[in-house]
Scaffold this active site. Structure first.
Site, PDB file in Angstrom:
ATOM      1  N   THR A 148       1.165  -1.258  -0.138  1.00 38.45           N
ATOM      2  CA  THR A 148       0.018   0.164   0.026  1.00 38.45           C
ATOM      3  C   THR A 148       0.800   1.370   0.026  1.00 38.45           C
ATOM      4  O   THR A 148       1.941   1.401   0.700  1.00 38.45           O
ATOM      5  CB  THR A 148      -1.028  -0.097   1.102  1.00 38.45           C
ATOM      6  OG1 THR A 148      -1.803   1.301   0.938  1.00 38.45           O
ATOM      7  CG2 THR A 148      -0.317  -0.144   2.364  1.00 38.45           C
ATOM      8  N   GLU A 149       0.531   2.133  -0.906  1.00 38.91           N
ATOM      9  CA  GLU A 149       1.525   3.322  -1.004  1.00 38.91           C
ATOM     10  C   GLU A 149       1.791   4.159  -0.003  1.00 38.91           C
ATOM     11  O   GLU A 149       2.869   4.829   0.112  1.00 38.91           O
ATOM     12  CB  GLU A 149       1.350   4.229  -2.339  1.00 38.91           C
ATOM     13  CG  GLU A 149      -0.119   4.519  -2.548  1.00 38.91           C
ATOM     14  CD  GLU A 149      -1.326   3.885  -3.107  1.00 38.91           C
ATOM     15  OE1 GLU A 149      -1.336   2.607  -2.954  1.00 38.91           O
ATOM     16  OE2 GLU A 149      -1.938   4.472  -3.927  1.00 38.91           O
ATOM     17  N   ASN A 150       0.731   4.370   1.030  1.00 37.04           N
ATOM     18  CA  ASN A 150       1.124   4.748   2.050  1.00 37.04           C
ATOM     19  C   ASN A 150       2.010   4.206   3.203  1.00 37.04           C
ATOM     20  O   ASN A 150       2.045   4.445   4.297  1.00 37.04           O
ATOM     21  CB  ASN A 150      -0.196   5.370   3.023  1.00 37.04           C
ATOM     22  CG  ASN A 150      -1.112   4.162   3.320  1.00 37.04           C
ATOM     23  OD1 ASN A 150      -1.226   3.151   2.238  1.00 37.04           O
ATOM     24  ND2 ASN A 150      -1.822   3.919   4.333  1.00 37.04           N
ATOM     25  N   GLY A 151       2.801   3.179   2.583  1.00 37.00           N
ATOM     26  CA  GLY A 151       4.107   2.825   3.352  1.00 37.00           C
ATOM     27  C   GLY A 151       4.025   1.341   3.981  1.00 37.00           C
ATOM     28  O   GLY A 151       4.552   1.216   5.157  1.00 37.00           O
ATOM     29  N   SER A 156       8.183   4.435  -0.135  1.00 41.75           N
ATOM     30  CA  SER A 156       7.377   3.633  -0.773  1.00 41.75           C
ATOM     31  C   SER A 156       7.133   3.869  -2.308  1.00 41.75           C
ATOM     32  O   SER A 156       6.853   3.128  -3.061  1.00 41.75           O
ATOM     33  CB  SER A 156       6.012   3.877   0.041  1.00 41.75           C
ATOM     34  OG  SER A 156       4.802   3.185  -0.530  1.00 41.75           O
TER      35      SER A 156
END
Lengths: 229, 220, 220, 229
Positions: free
Chosen positions: D60-63, D102
């Protein structure tokens, strides 16, 4: 009303500073709590003159903040070395990070200060410290170019003269450059200098008078002014 | 030197009108609510805010927008189901919006913190968001030049700080905070816990204290 | 998918002649000695090696150089008191040398791993190491354009891996490894310990398993 | 000797796929052990059809890598959300990282696959999924442009037709673009497509025949070939 007086201090009653004394003089000018990188070789010895209560935090470019003194005996750990590849220790509050993060820290202007050795420094603060320029020399730059452009202030630590008596503070560097206009101060065995704009200001001398210094260095030297109230 | 503040108000003191302020958080995860509330009380105006979103519901960044203190926002994803404060300001022409791809937002702040003057990315090539930007072929691929985003202040939140300013975060509340901490002249952090140097594992510190200027502990 | 190998020989299998190989370590800290020894047995030739130094004494990278398998080395600091293997090859014209500032070395590998086509840095401006490189003024300062260093293989060492390839390191042995892991098509890691997924703290993982292709446990 | 036969499968004995069925079909094409980012909205539902034994690891791109299923009840943690800002869980072997790391992961080509929604996809794989282009629309791109250029493969998941019956697979996108020539496959309610070079190959249809599909989409469609030994 304020009186302007020269700010130079001349210690002509003694000889030049020894290496350890140079390190102590420089250490005394490092602000409390500063983040500092000490270059390999002689600059490393500055650490010996930074008392713990100074709160100075040492960076080593191979990925650490909060580096402690040299490790000895059983404390030697091959996984914990400084940029000169000597075993060191870790202080409380240390942190480790990888090389890109370490150099981002350096190049991004976050270190308050670095101390570097030099072959030559020019009157405008150009630094030459990585390459003798000799045809058979093997060039090796390490992190010198990154430190020189990245640290907020660059202090150089060197003897002022070569073994053959040539000054290392010069009009223009003849050795290959490390970085342009980056040096803020020069700490030598016989004098400390501040490079401000295009002036080279002498702050203190040891074993030599200001006037003799002027005669031995082919760069115009100034005496700083101090406003006394 | 990291300063341990006794209140959020002290932590945000001195933020000038017209400042560029990085505000951490992805939605509400990691948003520095207490610092934002203090900034509302402090009253700095004409701010440029850089944050992933443009506020949720009526608290946090949304409240700062509602207070009329923000003249421009740089973000990747303003439009959300609960972004009504921003939506109304935007449609009323009362706030300027710069939309940036989320990866560019992060990388441009990293560049500012890392001394990078600009970088080439494939993100956005051939789109509205690259219009007017320089492009360049490298090894047969087209890239867009993106420039750093540096700021006066970063307001972020972390889980635990030591008194030297070393920070660790918690889960996805980490998001933009470590990058923002590197890109601002002054980084202000609200934390849930403050510990002595040595209490954090040096291998697990995410933001070294060198990036942190002010810390304030807030009730969790 | 990360493959857990039963030997260093298996881990380095398939490295082709002419490959670009990133070799971790700063001096001997973090150097993947077992993988290098296996690469010597494996015999790939005409390699371009990227590493901070050019080998120390007679083991590790120095032994790879001595075996005549390296035609070019890219590094920041080849000249050391114990770099006699490299020194002799270099003075004999038997190895090509590219010297790069240490920060550029790290950042160029990061760029390769991060999809950055090139970046502008102040490091090296006005020096021999920027000769022939494009420069550019940005906001009144001069920058040099540096390009990514991507590789076929990275050989690195770490302290502990889980079976998904997540890595943690130990102290300054971390150095270039996390960056190199991102920049190579195939990343091979020697580790002291292998654990099950869940045994590493997710907040403290330094190299996520996505960057790791092969792991081999070696006696410490 | 090998015989070449058409590789299309036409399910004309049933209606179009429901949303859940689309997600299941797509999930079945994700290779075991792949690192995958599922875009916000409909693509998120693909996760429900990835059994643990697939070894697929979600980014997930939020890390975070190793994202688990949606969190419910007492497992909801405001510090642990996905890119759509919904509470999720953590699987063994997960890791957290900051946003620049990320997106470096994404943009550097390390994700095997991402699944995105779309307003339109062109015959050459151009993607439009971030902006309706309407004058009063508030643009919001999030990580779509980064995912579209960064992932090794881009799968789109969408209904093939708008509510008013216009095909979303088009010669040229009329909506503002997200990225050029990035889409590899399109999973829709009535057909799956593969974009290879400049060909659009139909792999499977539901509730519609290949020939009817051709008549309703203004893009030349091909039938793939399969070599049978």
């Amino acid at each position: 009303m304020s009186v302007v007086s020269p700010s130079i201090v001349e210690h002509t009653d003694r000889g030049p500073l020894g290496r350890d004394e140079m390190a102590r003089v420089l250490a005394g000018d490092i602000p409390p709590g500063a983040y500092v990188n000490l270059g390999i070789g002689q600059p490393t010895t500055v650490a010996d003159h930074l008392p713990p209560e100074s709160g100075v935090i040492l960076h080593t470019e191979n990925g650490m903040l909060g580096m402690g003194p040299a490790a000895t005996g059983g404390a030697i750990d091959p996984d914990l070395i400084n940029a000169g590849k000597f075993p060191v220790t870790e202080l409380p509050g240390a942190s480790y990070f990888h090389h890109a993060d370490s150099f981002a820290m350096m190049r991004g202007g976050h270190l308050d200060l670095c101390v570097l050795g030099a072959y030559q420094v020019s009157a405008s603060g150009d630094l030459a410290n990585w390459h003798t320029g000799e045809p058979d020399a093997i060039p090796a730059v390490g992190g010198a170019m990154d430190l020189a452009v990245g640290a907020k202030q660059v202090f150089v630590m060197m003897s002022l003269f070569t073994r053959t008596g040539e000054p290392k503070l010069v009009k223009e560097c003849t050795y290959p450059l490390t970085a342009l206009r980056c040096v803020d101060r020069i700490y030598t065995d016989v004098a400390t200098f501040e490079i401000t704009g295009n002036q080279v200001v002498v702050r203190e001398t040891w074993g030599i008078s200001f006037s003799e210094l002027c005669s031995r260095v082919d760069v115009p030297l100034e005496v700083g002014e101090r406003h006394v109230h | 030197m990291t300063l341990l503040c006794t209140s959020a108000d002290e932590a945000v003191s001195g933020i000038a009108d017209g400042s560029t302020v990085l505000v951490g958080g992805f939605g509400t995860a990691g948003m520095p609510f207490d610092l934002i509330d203090a900034l509302i009380r402090q009253g700095a105006r004409n701010l440029t805010v850089v944050s992933n979103n443009a506020g949720n519901a009526d608290t946090g960044l949304a409240a700062l927008l509602a207070a009329g203190q923000v003249s421009k926002i740089v973000c990747s994803f303003p439009r959300q189901t609960d972004s009504w404060v921003f939506d109304e300001l935007y449609r009323g022409g009362k706030i300027e919006l710069e939309v940036a791809p989320q990866g560019n937002l992060a990388e441009r702040m990293r560049a500012a913190g890392a001394g990078i003057g600009g970088f080439y990315t494939r993100t956005g090539v051939g789109t509205l968001l690259a219009e007017g930007k320089e492009t360049r072929e490298i090894d047969g691929r087209t890239y867009v030049l993106e420039l750093p985003i540096a700021a006066d202040v970063a307001l972020i939140s972390a889980h635990t700080a030591d008194t030297l300013g070393n920070l660790v975060y918690r889960k996805t509340a980490r998001n933009f905070a470590p990058v923002m901490a590197t890109a601002a002249a002054t980084t202000v952090v609200q934390v849930r816990h403050v510990v002595e140097p040595g209490a954090l594992d040096p291998e697990a510190v995410v933001t070294p204290g060198i990036y942190v200027d002010r810390i304030v502990r807030v009730p969790s």
